[in-house]
Design a protein around this motif. Structure first.
Motif, PDB file in Angstrom:
ATOM      1  N   GLY A   1       0.814  -1.290   0.057  1.00  0.00           N
ATOM      2  CA  GLY A   1       0.044   0.008  -0.002  1.00  0.00           C
ATOM      3  C   GLY A   1       0.835   1.325   0.048  1.00  0.00           C
ATOM      4  N   LYS A   2       1.935   1.002   0.648  1.00  0.00           N
ATOM      5  CA  LYS A   2       2.769   2.340   0.616  1.00  0.00           C
ATOM      6  C   LYS A   2       3.448   2.538  -0.618  1.00  0.00           C
ATOM      7  CE  LYS A   2       4.126   1.767   5.675  1.00  0.00           C
ATOM      8  NZ  LYS A   2       5.222   1.649   6.640  1.00  0.00           N
ATOM      9  N   MET A   3       3.729   1.726  -1.124  1.00  0.00           N
ATOM     10  CA  MET A   3       4.472   1.768  -2.511  1.00  0.00           C
ATOM     11  C   MET A   3       3.356   1.972  -3.773  1.00  0.00           C
ATOM     12  SD  MET A   3       7.169  -1.455  -3.000  1.00  0.00           S
ATOM     13  CE  MET A   3       5.984  -2.614  -2.132  1.00  0.00           C
ATOM     14  N   ILE A   4       2.009   1.808  -3.346  1.00  0.00           N
ATOM     15  CA  ILE A   4       1.204   2.254  -4.238  1.00  0.00           C
ATOM     16  C   ILE A   4       0.813   3.775  -4.120  1.00  0.00           C
ATOM     17  CG2 ILE A   4      -1.590   1.943  -5.070  1.00  0.00           C
ATOM     18  CD1 ILE A   4      -0.011  -0.255  -6.126  1.00  0.00           C
ATOM     19  N   LEU A   5       0.770   4.144  -2.868  1.00  0.00           N
ATOM     20  CA  LEU A   5       0.551   5.510  -2.579  1.00  0.00           C
ATOM     21  C   LEU A   5       1.535   6.479  -3.269  1.00  0.00           C
ATOM     22  CD1 LEU A   5      -0.838   5.685   1.002  1.00  0.00           C
ATOM     23  CD2 LEU A   5      -2.092   6.045  -1.163  1.00  0.00           C
ATOM     24  N   GLU A   6       2.838   5.946  -3.141  1.00  0.00           N
ATOM     25  CA  GLU A   6       3.887   6.915  -3.716  1.00  0.00           C
ATOM     26  C   GLU A   6       3.740   6.900  -5.212  1.00  0.00           C
ATOM     27  OE1 GLU A   6       7.252   8.885  -3.843  1.00  0.00           O
ATOM     28  OE2 GLU A   6       5.988   8.612  -2.156  1.00  0.00           O
ATOM     29  N   PHE A   7       3.451   5.821  -5.866  1.00  0.00           N
ATOM     30  CA  PHE A   7       3.209   5.833  -7.183  1.00  0.00           C
ATOM     31  C   PHE A   7       1.983   6.649  -7.733  1.00  0.00           C
ATOM     32  CE2 PHE A   7       0.790   3.683 -10.624  1.00  0.00           C
ATOM     33  CZ  PHE A   7       1.527   3.809 -11.715  1.00  0.00           C
ATOM     34  N   THR A   8       0.998   6.419  -7.029  1.00  0.00           N
ATOM     35  CA  THR A   8      -0.126   7.301  -7.490  1.00  0.00           C
ATOM     36  C   THR A   8       0.156   8.498  -7.226  1.00  0.00           C
ATOM     37  OG1 THR A   8      -1.238   7.024  -5.309  1.00  0.00           O
ATOM     38  CG2 THR A   8      -1.813   5.400  -6.839  1.00  0.00           C
ATOM     39  N   LYS A   9       0.868   9.030  -6.294  1.00  0.00           N
ATOM     40  CA  LYS A   9       1.138  10.430  -5.959  1.00  0.00           C
ATOM     41  C   LYS A   9       1.806  11.135  -7.190  1.00  0.00           C
ATOM     42  CE  LYS A   9       3.403  13.563  -2.626  1.00  0.00           C
ATOM     43  NZ  LYS A   9       4.251  13.627  -1.378  1.00  0.00           N
ATOM     44  N   ARG A  10       2.863  10.169  -7.624  1.00  0.00           N
ATOM     45  CA  ARG A  10       3.622  10.691  -8.751  1.00  0.00           C
ATOM     46  C   ARG A  10       2.882  10.802  -9.900  1.00  0.00           C
ATOM     47  NH1 ARG A  10       9.515   8.132  -8.730  1.00  0.00           N
ATOM     48  NH2 ARG A  10       9.744   9.737 -10.259  1.00  0.00           N
ATOM     49  N   ALA A  11       2.052   9.747 -10.143  1.00  0.00           N
ATOM     50  CA  ALA A  11       1.446   9.476 -11.389  1.00  0.00           C
ATOM     51  C   ALA A  11       0.282  10.651 -11.471  1.00  0.00           C
ATOM     52  CB  ALA A  11       0.731   8.195 -11.421  1.00  0.00           C
ATOM     53  N   ARG A  12      -0.219  11.145 -10.388  1.00  0.00           N
ATOM     54  CA  ARG A  12      -1.222  12.173 -10.562  1.00  0.00           C
ATOM     55  C   ARG A  12      -0.890  13.668 -11.101  1.00  0.00           C
ATOM     56  NH1 ARG A  12      -6.128  10.479  -8.215  1.00  0.00           N
ATOM     57  NH2 ARG A  12      -5.760   8.855  -6.919  1.00  0.00           N
ATOM     58  N   GLN A  13       0.727  13.664 -11.023  1.00  0.00           N
ATOM     59  CA  GLN A  13       1.440  14.991 -11.187  1.00  0.00           C
ATOM     60  C   GLN A  13       1.680  15.126 -12.909  1.00  0.00           C
ATOM     61  OE1 GLN A  13       5.090  14.702  -9.280  1.00  0.00           O
ATOM     62  NE2 GLN A  13       4.186  15.138  -7.365  1.00  0.00           N
ATOM     63  N   ALA A  14       1.266  13.967 -13.507  1.00  0.00           N
ATOM     64  CA  ALA A  14       1.298  14.112 -15.150  1.00  0.00           C
ATOM     65  C   ALA A  14       0.276  14.936 -15.579  1.00  0.00           C
ATOM     66  CB  ALA A  14       1.174  12.714 -15.539  1.00  0.00           C
ATOM     67  N   VAL A  15       0.516  15.715 -16.719  1.00  0.00           N
ATOM     68  CA  VAL A  15       0.091  16.662 -17.223  1.00  0.00           C
ATOM     69  C   VAL A  15      -0.245  16.476 -18.593  1.00  0.00           C
ATOM     70  CG1 VAL A  15      -0.469  19.176 -17.744  1.00  0.00           C
ATOM     71  CG2 VAL A  15       0.734  18.621 -15.671  1.00  0.00           C
ATOM     72  N   PRO A  16      -1.426  15.843 -18.964  1.00  0.00           N
ATOM     73  CA  PRO A  16      -1.840  15.490 -20.699  1.00  0.00           C
ATOM     74  C   PRO A  16      -1.812  16.584 -21.340  1.00  0.00           C
ATOM     75  CG  PRO A  16      -3.372  14.453 -18.863  1.00  0.00           C
ATOM     76  CD  PRO A  16      -2.588  15.533 -18.109  1.00  0.00           C
ATOM     77  N   LEU A  17      -1.423  16.291 -22.514  1.00  0.00           N
ATOM     78  CA  LEU A  17      -1.308  17.399 -23.445  1.00  0.00           C
ATOM     79  C   LEU A  17      -2.571  17.553 -24.565  1.00  0.00           C
ATOM     80  CD1 LEU A  17       2.187  16.340 -25.127  1.00  0.00           C
ATOM     81  CD2 LEU A  17       1.754  18.224 -23.373  1.00  0.00           C
ATOM     82  N   GLY A  18      -3.353  16.733 -24.238  1.00  0.00           N
ATOM     83  CA  GLY A  18      -4.739  16.744 -25.066  1.00  0.00           C
ATOM     84  C   GLY A  18      -4.617  16.653 -26.462  1.00  0.00           C
ATOM     85  N   LYS A  19      -3.712  15.545 -26.969  1.00  0.00           N
ATOM     86  CA  LYS A  19      -3.327  15.633 -28.244  1.00  0.00           C
ATOM     87  C   LYS A  19      -4.748  15.055 -29.092  1.00  0.00           C
ATOM     88  CE  LYS A  19       1.586  15.178 -28.948  1.00  0.00           C
ATOM     89  NZ  LYS A  19       2.704  14.257 -28.978  1.00  0.00           N
ATOM     90  N   VAL A  20      -4.974  15.811 -30.247  1.00  0.00           N
ATOM     91  CA  VAL A  20      -6.006  15.279 -31.255  1.00  0.00           C
ATOM     92  C   VAL A  20      -5.428  14.942 -32.242  1.00  0.00           C
ATOM     93  CG1 VAL A  20      -8.104  15.641 -32.274  1.00  0.00           C
ATOM     94  CG2 VAL A  20      -7.730  16.608 -30.064  1.00  0.00           C
ATOM     95  N   ILE A  21      -4.975  13.623 -32.621  1.00  0.00           N
ATOM     96  CA  ILE A  21      -4.495  13.211 -33.917  1.00  0.00           C
ATOM     97  C   ILE A  21      -5.432  13.470 -35.038  1.00  0.00           C
ATOM     98  CG2 ILE A  21      -3.211  11.057 -35.134  1.00  0.00           C
ATOM     99  CD1 ILE A  21      -2.855  10.028 -32.267  1.00  0.00           C
ATOM    100  N   ILE A  22      -4.982  14.264 -36.033  1.00  0.00           N
ATOM    101  CA  ILE A  22      -5.852  14.493 -37.168  1.00  0.00           C
ATOM    102  C   ILE A  22      -5.045  14.315 -38.566  1.00  0.00           C
ATOM    103  CG2 ILE A  22      -7.115  16.561 -35.963  1.00  0.00           C
ATOM    104  CD1 ILE A  22      -5.190  18.419 -37.227  1.00  0.00           C
ATOM    105  N   SER A  23      -3.890  13.977 -38.429  1.00  0.00           N
ATOM    106  CA  SER A  23      -3.207  13.428 -39.895  1.00  0.00           C
ATOM    107  C   SER A  23      -2.421  12.165 -39.772  1.00  0.00           C
ATOM    108  CB  SER A  23      -1.949  14.574 -39.934  1.00  0.00           C
ATOM    109  OG  SER A  23      -1.101  14.515 -38.839  1.00  0.00           O
ATOM    110  N   ASP A  24      -2.500  11.528 -40.975  1.00  0.00           N
ATOM    111  CA  ASP A  24      -2.080  10.299 -41.211  1.00  0.00           C
ATOM    112  C   ASP A  24      -1.852   9.826 -42.689  1.00  0.00           C
ATOM    113  OD1 ASP A  24      -1.396   7.324 -40.765  1.00  0.00           O
ATOM    114  OD2 ASP A  24      -3.192   6.887 -41.117  1.00  0.00           O
ATOM    115  N   GLN A  25      -0.519   9.791 -42.940  1.00  0.00           N
ATOM    116  CA  GLN A  25      -0.150   9.501 -44.154  1.00  0.00           C
ATOM    117  C   GLN A  25      -0.435  10.599 -45.194  1.00  0.00           C
ATOM    118  OE1 GLN A  25      -1.938   5.784 -45.513  1.00  0.00           O
ATOM    119  NE2 GLN A  25      -0.854   4.557 -44.079  1.00  0.00           N
TER     120      GLN A  25
END
Length: 346
Positions: free
Chosen positions: A205-229
């Motif tokens: 549980g301690k390791m999971i809490l440390e993992f989730t704490k760091r994971a929540r700091q990730a900031v998504p870019l909100g990429k919308v993929i609109i191009s292909d080939q």
């Protein structure tokens, strides 16, 4: 009051609004009489002063109230709910008509912005020429705006355009947080059959809490993929969209669980394993089977045997120790979500 006579009348609104308070010296046996509250209305919504207001008289106008409630510039309508001699009523008036409306005791007001903006702001980033901001009609599509964005075809990778969208970033963040919440619930609600297992679960549980704490700091870019080939989808733009035109490059970025994350010159004869070797090889925590290739247009390739193109990123995910943690599948899935949404692995 002094000796049953009114010596001084003080209106505290003069102090609240203008900071004026008359000088007055009290004497022994003076009485301060606070009069009963008069007619009031409650104000909420898009105003700078969402309070309960008191009238000097039994009624007042909407224009007079607006001087004290201080509506925001975007206000277009006012909703009014109250009681009159004929019973309860509710009206919804344009702001200009509200100014002439007569308010009475007990009315409740909400100031709204019901006129949606017809113009949206779009930002351009990456490799382009000219202005970085455009004000366009809300129904504008991507191709309409691209026709007005100047680029140098020798410098811009115009076939790999993508969009960074706030609403998508918000959804990605919510999905990551929900996955982390499920992971925490799974760990902390799992029963233990013995004291030894309970101790193991506590450490886990301690390791999971440390993992989730760091994971929540990730900031998504909100990429919308609109191009292909080489084809770019003609999607409708939204307020705050960032149109990203990647610059042409001869580099391959290698990151994640390698010894020396760095940028390397593209070699058409080299494989993904070659680039990882040139970045110092795998780190001790690397998962050899979990390698992502993030292309310039934002697409993700989970097949490490594929071919690379200039501008691609090679991302080596970390390994979760199956001997230590039981929720390996959940953690691996979350790592994928973070890597794809934010292009980072901490």
């Amino acid at each position: 009051m002094r000796n049953n006579k009114v010596i001084q009348n003080i209106d505290l609104y003069d102090f609240i609004l203008n900071g004026f308070l008359p000088k007055f010296n009290f004497k022994d046996n003076d009485v301060i009489l606070v009069e009963r509250q008069k007619a009031t209305v409650v104000v909420s919504g898009s105003v700078r002063a969402p309070f309960r207001f008191e009238f000097k008289d039994e009624q007042t106008s909407g224009e007079e109230l607006s001087k004290f409630a201080l509506p925001l510039a975007k206000v277009s309508h006012v909703g009014i709910v109250g009681d009159r001699n004929h019973g309860p009523f509710s009206v919804y008036l344009p702001f200009n008509e509200f100014k002439e409306f007569t308010l009475q005791d007990g009315d409740r007001l909400i100031f709204n912005d019901d006129i949606r903006a017809q113009i949206i702001d779009i930002q351009v980033a990456g490799s382009y020429l000219g202005p970085s901001y455009f004000a366009v009609h809300k129904n504008t599509r991507l191709h309409d705006l691209l026709a007005h964005i100047k680029i140098d075809k020798e410098l811009a990778d115009y076939e790999s355009i993508y969009i960074q969208r706030k609403s998508v970033a918000k959804q990605q963040k919510e999905m990551i947080d929900q996955a982390l919440d499920r992971l925490e619930r799974t760990i902390f609600t799992s029963p233990a059959s013995s004291d030894g297992e309970a101790k193991i679960r506590a450490e886990e549980g301690k390791m999971i809490l440390e993992f989730t704490k760091r994971a929540r700091q990730a900031v998504p870019l909100g990429k919308v993929i609109i191009s292909d080939q080489g084809k770019v989808a003609n999607i409708r733009l939204e307020q705050g969209d960032v149109i990203y035109i990647p610059p042409k490059t001869d580099l391959i970025q290698v990151a994640g669980e390698v010894l020396m994350p760095q940028a390397l010159v593209y070699n058409p004869q080299a494989s993904i394993e070659d680039y990882i070797a040139w970045a110092g090889g795998y780190s001790e925590r690397a998962n050899y089977d979990e390698i992502l290739v993030i292309h310039a247009n934002g697409m993700i390739d989970v097949d490490a045997s594929g071919t690379l193109k200039p501008g691609d990123q090679v991302l080596v995910l970390p390994k979760v120790d199956t001997k230590v943690l039981q929720a390996v599948k959940d953690i691996t899935q979350i790592l994928y979500q973070i890597a794809i949404a934010a292009n980072v692995v901490n």
